[in-house]
Design a protein around this motif. Structure first.
Motif, PDB file in Angstrom:
ATOM      1  N   UNK A  70      16.553   2.343   8.044  1.00  0.00           N
ATOM      2  CA  UNK A  70      16.414   1.216   7.134  1.00  0.00           C
ATOM      3  C   UNK A  70      14.924   0.976   6.872  1.00  0.00           C
ATOM      4  N   UNK A  71      14.577   0.252   5.805  1.00  0.00           N
ATOM      5  CA  UNK A  71      13.166   0.017   5.483  1.00  0.00           C
ATOM      6  C   UNK A  71      12.440  -0.745   6.586  1.00  0.00           C
ATOM      7  N   UNK A  72      11.206  -0.362   6.813  1.00  0.00           N
ATOM      8  CA  UNK A  72      10.403  -0.964   7.885  1.00  0.00           C
ATOM      9  C   UNK A  72      10.185  -2.455   7.673  1.00  0.00           C
ATOM     10  N   UNK A  73      10.179  -2.903   6.415  1.00  0.00           N
ATOM     11  CA  UNK A  73       9.899  -4.317   6.161  1.00  0.00           C
ATOM     12  C   UNK A  73      11.040  -5.240   6.608  1.00  0.00           C
ATOM     13  N   UNK A 220       8.170  -9.764   0.863  1.00  0.00           N
ATOM     14  CA  UNK A 220       7.446  -9.402  -0.352  1.00  0.00           C
ATOM     15  C   UNK A 220       5.934  -9.267  -0.210  1.00  0.00           C
ATOM     16  N   UNK A 221       5.358  -9.773   0.874  1.00  0.00           N
ATOM     17  CA  UNK A 221       3.898  -9.742   1.019  1.00  0.00           C
ATOM     18  C   UNK A 221       3.455  -8.800   2.133  1.00  0.00           C
ATOM     19  N   UNK A 222       4.108  -7.651   2.210  1.00  0.00           N
ATOM     20  CA  UNK A 222       3.785  -6.685   3.266  1.00  0.00           C
ATOM     21  C   UNK A 222       3.528  -5.300   2.667  1.00  0.00           C
ATOM     22  N   UNK A 223       3.030  -5.275   1.449  1.00  0.00           N
ATOM     23  CA  UNK A 223       2.783  -3.994   0.789  1.00  0.00           C
ATOM     24  C   UNK A 223       1.647  -3.231   1.460  1.00  0.00           C
ATOM     25  N   UNK A 266       9.917   2.252  -2.754  1.00  0.00           N
ATOM     26  CA  UNK A 266      10.231   2.167  -4.179  1.00  0.00           C
ATOM     27  C   UNK A 266      11.182   1.011  -4.506  1.00  0.00           C
ATOM     28  N   UNK A 267      11.503   0.217  -3.495  1.00  0.00           N
ATOM     29  CA  UNK A 267      12.400  -0.925  -3.696  1.00  0.00           C
ATOM     30  C   UNK A 267      11.827  -1.854  -4.768  1.00  0.00           C
TER      31      UNK A 267
END
Length: 354
Positions: A70-73, A220-223, A266-267
């Motif tokens: 699953x995505x790390x975020x 949303x703020x973990x790019x 790419x989400x």
């Protein structure tokens, strides 16, 4: 093949028969497996971790098995460290499936959506319970809670717990997981699936400890710098087709590799194409060399049905305004295919009111 001991029960909304049946199913401790779809997103991970916590509170021996990573975020959500990766922990996963008495299928409605787990799930004699909001479910579960009007599976899990008289068991961690799934699957509450009930559920989850500001920030703020650069590549590849009120984005394997792609990077990229003024339909094509395919996501505004398009042309499906699929052709051939089929939808695209 698994044997369903009783006739399948399919409910668009939970009725008394289903509620009684599920309560009886869960009244004594059992070995339970929870399975999300392949490449799980926020709704999938949020729903399985919340349900995992609830079932453990009832005394069940519960195991979460994801078809892949699953995505790390999402790794900060409670219990994500307990999710078994079928690809990497295959022996442990197979044992849990073989011993399972109940298998919950969350956020998907066909066993093939579990990827390489399909064969083991199909062969299981466990009692299946499905909770999902996608269209056209397969008939594989004894208890099927399927409602396409729902914003998310996480909202459905909330209603599921409500009908089981279990809302008082929702703690801060469960509330956070459920809020996360609702937030991500509604596009931060902007999609048309967001109803007044959805907002009331979200408010109730905040009352139970979900910190909306913290959740938004962690999602949303973990790019990473590489993700931002990859977004730049995606936007530079954006093609606009104003004659069809459509736009699409391509990303090759080489472009992913050059920008240190990680799962989840790419989400949401396809939504940038959809955000263009007077664009009704957007699609993204992402090359997956290790799977010999092009993964695609489709998004739309108004009444334009991308679920139908995904089923007819892209070996996929989903919702009216959000769907996914795949192509086994090359990137150029896949793009050429899109260009060739768009004329079939020209009238609908031009007449769509947004």
């Amino acid at each position: 093949m698994k044997q369903i001991l009783q006739p399948s029960n399919y409910f668009c909304s939970m009725n008394e028969e289903m509620i009684i049946g599920v309560k009886q199913l869960l009244e004594t401790p059992k070995k339970i497996v929870i399975v999300p779809h392949k490449s799980p997103d926020g709704d999938a991970i949020g729903s399985i971790t919340a349900l995992y916590s609830y079932l453990n509170k009832l005394g069940h021996e519960t195991t979460m098995i994801s078809p892949n990573d699953y995505p790390k975020f999402l790794s900060w959500l409670d219990h994500t460290d307990k999710i078994i990766n079928f690809e990497k922990q295959n022996s442990q996963a197979l044992t849990a499936i073989d011993e399972a008495q109940i298998i919950f299928i969350l956020d998907h409605n066909a066993l093939h959506r579990a990827g390489d787990m399909e064969q083991q799930l199909t062969a299981s004699d466990a009692t299946f319970v499905m909770i999902d909001h996608h269209q056209q479910p397969d008939d594989f579960a004894r208890f099927m809670y399927s409602d396409t009007s729902m914003s998310s599976t996480c909202e459905m899990v909330y209603h599921f717990l409500d009908q089981l008289d279990a809302l008082d068991l929702i703690d801060q961690g469960m509330a956070t997981s459920l809020y996360t799934g609702i937030l991500t699957d509604t596009g931060s509450f902007k999609y048309r699936s967001t109803t007044s009930t959805t907002l009331r559920v979200a408010a109730n989850l905040v009352d139970k400890g979900a910190d909306s500001e913290k959740i938004n920030r962690r999602i949303y703020d973990v790019n990473s710098p590489s993700r931002m650069k990859l977004l730049g590549v995606a936007l530079s590849n954006l093609i606009i087709l104003p004659e069809y009120r459509a736009a699409f984005i391509t990303l090759t394997q080489q472009e992913l590799d050059d920008n240190n792609f990680e799962k989840g990077d790419t989400e949401g990229f396809v939504n940038y194409a959809l955000s263009l003024d007077d664009i009704v339909f957007a699609q993204i094509f992402i090359e997956k060399a290790d799977e010999s395919m092009i993964k695609t996501s489709l998004r739309s505004k108004g009444d334009f049905d991308v679920n139908k398009m995904a089923r007819e042309h892209w070996n996929g499906g989903g919702h009216k305004n959000a769907a996914g699929g795949r192509s086994e052709a090359s990137m150029q051939e896949t793009v050429d295919k899109l260009i060739s089929i768009l004329p079939q939808y020209e009238s609908d695209l031009k007449s769509t009111i947004i």
